[in-house]
Design a protein around this motif. Structure first.
Motif, PDB file in Angstrom:
ATOM      1  N   UNK A 149       0.836  -1.193   0.000  1.00 50.50           N
ATOM      2  CA  UNK A 149       0.000   0.000   0.000  1.00 50.50           C
ATOM      3  C   UNK A 149       0.873   1.246   0.000  1.00 50.50           C
ATOM      4  N   UNK A 150       0.590   2.169  -0.905  1.00 47.95           N
ATOM      5  CA  UNK A 150       1.364   3.404  -1.020  1.00 47.95           C
ATOM      6  C   UNK A 150       0.413   4.586  -0.877  1.00 47.95           C
ATOM      7  N   UNK A 151       0.617   5.360   0.175  1.00 48.97           N
ATOM      8  CA  UNK A 151      -0.134   6.602   0.340  1.00 48.97           C
ATOM      9  C   UNK A 151       0.685   7.723  -0.299  1.00 48.97           C
ATOM     10  N   UNK A 152       0.120   8.344  -1.330  1.00 52.78           N
ATOM     11  CA  UNK A 152       0.862   9.297  -2.155  1.00 52.78           C
ATOM     12  C   UNK A 152       0.490  10.723  -1.775  1.00 52.78           C
TER      13      UNK A 152
ATOM     14  N   UNK B 235       3.817  -2.830   3.576  1.00 56.39           N
ATOM     15  CA  UNK B 235       3.771  -4.110   2.880  1.00 56.39           C
ATOM     16  C   UNK B 235       3.044  -5.119   3.762  1.00 56.39           C
ATOM     17  N   UNK B 236       1.951  -5.688   3.230  1.00 56.00           N
ATOM     18  CA  UNK B 236       1.138  -6.623   4.001  1.00 56.00           C
ATOM     19  C   UNK B 236       1.149  -8.020   3.419  1.00 56.00           C
TER      20      UNK B 236
ATOM     21  N   UNK C 298       2.521 -13.695  -5.654  1.00 57.94           N
ATOM     22  CA  UNK C 298       2.346 -12.503  -6.494  1.00 57.94           C
ATOM     23  C   UNK C 298       2.142 -11.269  -5.623  1.00 57.94           C
ATOM     24  N   UNK C 299       2.683 -10.159  -6.078  1.00 59.36           N
ATOM     25  CA  UNK C 299       2.567  -8.892  -5.360  1.00 59.36           C
ATOM     26  C   UNK C 299       1.672  -7.943  -6.138  1.00 59.36           C
ATOM     27  N   UNK C 300       0.769  -7.256  -5.419  1.00 58.41           N
ATOM     28  CA  UNK C 300      -0.036  -6.204  -6.021  1.00 58.41           C
ATOM     29  C   UNK C 300       0.259  -4.895  -5.290  1.00 58.41           C
TER      30      UNK C 300
ATOM     31  N   UNK D 123      -6.551  -3.420   1.850  1.00 54.99           N
ATOM     32  CA  UNK D 123      -7.514  -3.475   0.749  1.00 54.99           C
ATOM     33  C   UNK D 123      -7.036  -4.433  -0.333  1.00 54.99           C
ATOM     34  N   UNK D 124      -5.744  -4.381  -0.640  1.00 55.79           N
ATOM     35  CA  UNK D 124      -5.196  -5.285  -1.646  1.00 55.79           C
ATOM     36  C   UNK D 124      -5.210  -6.743  -1.223  1.00 55.79           C
ATOM     37  N   UNK D 125      -5.110  -6.989   0.102  1.00 54.31           N
ATOM     38  CA  UNK D 125      -5.133  -8.365   0.607  1.00 54.31           C
ATOM     39  C   UNK D 125      -6.549  -8.948   0.606  1.00 54.31           C
TER      40      UNK D 125
END
Length: 357
Positions: A10-13, A22-23, A62-64, A120-122
């Motif tokens: 997760x990247x907060x921009x 990283x989760x 795999x990484x998202x 959220x991605x997980x």
């Protein structure tokens, strides 16, 4: 050691920095998170993120990479990680906000937001992001520039009118306002010419915009602005998602004895709503399909504007449909559709009667 099933960065921009989390999702459905100190939102920061991922990511899973669309500030890191082979998902702010509200998270910091995006991605299956073409980026930038120039033109016109109506007029000030107005008109014409030039050089883009322009009432500028603002409908998968993206989704608030009124949310792209106003005004006069729709809806609404907004919503969905299907507008489509339904219903009735007899 627990087996990892999924991993998400997760990247907060923000304009100046990137917050990272990283989760990992384990086989026991537990979540583990590791963070990294904030890095600058520039090439040196992107390289540091890539270096950290090489040492922290589980190579068997795999990484998202998940981030929220933040104007232009997310584009650099999204393109950089995509070019290095990572799966990137750029989420619309409305969807991220609703997910964050479901977590009952009261505090809000960059670190917490990056962790939330990683979570959220997980938990969700996200649609992968692909960089739009350079022509679409240029088209969007030009449509935004044109929108800004139109706002300046309205302000200059109002100021000029105020000077003309004043008792003590200032001829020199009036001349300067007129000169600025002429400059704005020239710049608007230049921007529109550049938009036409971009479309003319891309055969596929020109053909698809031609399908949208086949709708009576849709001009080149209207079609090009919608395509530019949606980047060719790249992240749009349904008509419902498109109406939400443009802020045309209908919301209703009721609680107990309180009965609210239905209205559009306006929590979406205001540039699309602005450019759809004039085409809708034209369509209710000359478009055979939408004219009937407007006349049928208008008496049922308290204000004609409500029916006009419904026309804008329907018109936007029609433009999206023609873009996706690559078909020209057919005024008799609705009639043919109704006739087909009646024919199928008649066949079903005949079959039922035969079985009964």
């Amino acid at each position: 050691m627990e087996k990892r099933l999924k991993q998400s960065l997760g990247i907060d921009v923000s304009k100046l920095g990137l917050s990272l989390s990283l989760g990992f999702l384990t086989d026991k459905l537990g979540k583990e998170f590791i963070s990294h100190p904030d890095v600058p939102n520039d090439l040196s920061g992107y390289k540091e993120v890539l270096k950290w991922l090489k040492t922290s990511v589980d190579g068997t899973v795999d990484l998202v990479v998940v981030m929220e669309a933040t104007g232009v500030y997310h584009q650099g890191i999204a393109h950089y990680l995509y070019s290095h082979g990572h799966a990137v998902s750029v989420m619309q702010s409305g969807r991220v906000k609703r997910y964050a509200q479901s977590l009952d998270q009261r505090s809000k910091t960059d670190a917490l937001d990056s962790r939330m995006l990683s979570m959220l991605g997980l938990e969700r299956s996200l649609r992968p992001w692909r960089p739009p073409s350079e022509e679409l980026w240029e088209l969007k930038a030009l449509s935004r520039e044109r929108s800004s120039l139109l706002k300046d033109k309205v302000m200059e016109t109002n100021r000029q009118g105020a000077i003309d109506s004043g008792v003590h007029g200032n001829t020199k000030a009036l001349k300067r306002h007129r000169d600025r107005l002429k400059l704005l008109n020239r710049q608007i014409a230049m921007v529109e010419e550049e938009m036409k030039e971009i479309v003319s050089k891309n055969e596929v883009l020109g053909r698809k915009i031609g399908f949208m322009m086949s709708i009576p009432g849709i001009s080149f500028i209207s079609a090009a602005t919608v395509v530019g603002e949606t980047l060719g409908f790249e992240s749009i998968t349904s008509a419902k998602q498109l109406t939400s993206y443009a802020g045309y989704d209908v919301v209703l608030r009721e609680s107990g004895s309180f009965k609210g009124k239905t209205r559009i949310s306006k929590k979406g792209n205001s540039h699309i709503r602005a450019v759809m106003h004039m085409p809708s005004m034209t369509c209710v006069r000359c478009n055979p399909t939408l004219k009937k729709f407007y006349n049928r809806l208008k008496p049922k609404k308290a204000k004609p504007l409500v029916a006009l907004i419904a026309v804008q919503r329907k018109l936007l969905i029609l433009m999206y449909t023609l873009w996706k299907s690559e078909k020209f507008y057919d005024a008799a489509y609705e009639t043919k559709k109704q006739q087909k339904r009646k024919a199928l219903a008649a066949q079903d009735n005949n079959l039922i009667n035969q079985l009964v007899s």
